[in-house]
Enzyme design. Sequence first.
Site, PDB file in Angstrom:
ATOM      1  N   GLY A   1     -91.877 -28.373 -79.463  1.00 35.18           N
ATOM      2  CA  GLY A   1     -91.695 -29.786 -79.178  1.00 35.18           C
ATOM      3  C   GLY A   1     -90.972 -29.983 -77.871  1.00 35.18           C
ATOM      4  O   GLY A   1     -90.312 -29.072 -77.359  1.00 35.18           O
ATOM      5  N   ALA A   2     -91.077 -31.199 -77.312  1.00 37.19           N
ATOM      6  CA  ALA A   2     -90.508 -31.470 -75.992  1.00 37.19           C
ATOM      7  C   ALA A   2     -88.995 -31.668 -76.029  1.00 37.19           C
ATOM      8  O   ALA A   2     -88.331 -31.523 -75.007  1.00 37.19           O
ATOM      9  CB  ALA A   2     -91.172 -32.720 -75.398  1.00 37.19           C
ATOM     10  N   HIS A   3     -88.451 -31.979 -77.189  1.00 35.63           N
ATOM     11  CA  HIS A   3     -87.023 -32.286 -77.283  1.00 35.63           C
ATOM     12  C   HIS A   3     -86.216 -31.020 -77.573  1.00 35.63           C
ATOM     13  O   HIS A   3     -86.630 -30.186 -78.375  1.00 35.63           O
ATOM     14  CB  HIS A   3     -86.791 -33.303 -78.401  1.00 35.63           C
ATOM     15  CG  HIS A   3     -85.463 -33.992 -78.327  1.00 35.63           C
ATOM     16  ND1 HIS A   3     -84.272 -33.357 -78.639  1.00 35.63           N
ATOM     17  CD2 HIS A   3     -85.127 -35.263 -77.987  1.00 35.63           C
ATOM     18  CE1 HIS A   3     -83.271 -34.204 -78.479  1.00 35.63           C
ATOM     19  NE2 HIS A   3     -83.754 -35.368 -78.101  1.00 35.63           N
ATOM     20  N   PRO A   4     -85.049 -30.854 -76.955  1.00 48.07           N
ATOM     21  CA  PRO A   4     -84.183 -29.713 -77.301  1.00 48.07           C
ATOM     22  C   PRO A   4     -83.885 -29.706 -78.796  1.00 48.07           C
ATOM     23  O   PRO A   4     -83.647 -30.760 -79.391  1.00 48.07           O
ATOM     24  CB  PRO A   4     -82.914 -29.979 -76.482  1.00 48.07           C
ATOM     25  CG  PRO A   4     -83.365 -30.834 -75.351  1.00 48.07           C
ATOM     26  CD  PRO A   4     -84.456 -31.695 -75.895  1.00 48.07           C
ATOM     27  N   ARG A   5     -83.866 -28.520 -79.410  1.00 46.61           N
ATOM     28  CA  ARG A   5     -83.623 -28.405 -80.845  1.00 46.61           C
ATOM     29  C   ARG A   5     -83.206 -27.007 -81.197  1.00 46.61           C
ATOM     30  O   ARG A   5     -83.511 -26.074 -80.476  1.00 46.61           O
ATOM     31  CB  ARG A   5     -84.854 -28.809 -81.659  1.00 46.61           C
ATOM     32  CG  ARG A   5     -85.916 -27.694 -81.758  1.00 46.61           C
ATOM     33  CD  ARG A   5     -86.689 -27.475 -80.450  1.00 46.61           C
ATOM     34  NE  ARG A   5     -87.673 -26.406 -80.564  1.00 46.61           N
ATOM     35  CZ  ARG A   5     -87.475 -25.135 -80.233  1.00 46.61           C
ATOM     36  NH1 ARG A   5     -86.295 -24.748 -79.790  1.00 46.61           N
ATOM     37  NH2 ARG A   5     -88.438 -24.237 -80.379  1.00 46.61           N
TER      38      ARG A   5
END
Length: 333
Positions: free
Chosen positions: A80-84
């Site tokens: 996914g594009a979001h930091p996690r």
Amino acid sequence: MKKLIECVPNFSEGNDMHIIDQITDAMKTVEGISVIDVDPGKATNRTVVTMVGEPEPICEAAFRAVKKAAELIDMTKHKGAHPRFGATDVCPLVPVSNITMEETVEYARKLAERIGKELNIPVYCYESAAFVPERRNLATCRAGEYEALGERLSSEQWHPDFGPRELNSWTAKTGATAVGARNFLVAYNVNLNTTSTRRANSIAFDVRERGRVKREGNPITGKKVLDEKGKPVMIPGSLKSVKAIGWFIEEYGITQGDFDNEKECRYRVPDYWIMGEVYERLIEDSYSNEAITDGIWEVYHSWIDAHISDYNTDFYYQPRDYIAACYKKGEVL
């Protein structure tokens, strides 16, 4: 008066509504909480849920949601594009009314400890719930994201506050969770007229407090400038307390800049006493001393009552002379 807190858990699934529904259904099995928003994102592969209620029910609902997410989401397959860095990536608690930040911190730490002990999930406490200043910033706790957990979990400096300190088959699946206590966060996305993620990130780096890495010559492609400890030198961005990142939204064919402002947001839901002051000023501005009694009844039973009471609009926050002028005119000017 009831103590109210908000909880905004972020789950690393934004495409499969069957999984998302099971997580939110787990929350709803707890009486006394209200799930007020569920916001899935395809490109980020992330869902942000907002719920509100009294502290104990909210913490129980959050725990059940974290447990269900750990069962359903496999971080070894997540993109996914979001930091996690975890199935339940973050789980912040926010004081809403009749509760202090210090009390909220205690609830956050108890929740973090329970998740670590009962679910065997590595947990980091951040923002006001952090045990040490170095862990206040979520980005610092999550540095390297999921891919760096194998190294960070067992390190002396960055091991979790609660839960396992090793990457095994279970923690590889669940990842880690950050539990915090913070103020309200103002988040907004800006659509950019470009398909370049590099350009979107360049804007984000110029705006966010952390800024960008200083480079020799070309600010984009030049060699990184390092300090005496071998760490990159940063050029601060233009806005304090703002975190930002750029990403590409494939479904719309555009890039976005995602901006979060938290520390400087001091919004609080007004209590009855503060709201009453607005009515008091309006009555004083609109009626003579002899007519105060009539003014109290008329103001509280007039059209303007609904506007003053709705603190989610900007009317409540307007100057007293403006509110008085609206009342005299019989309409919002």
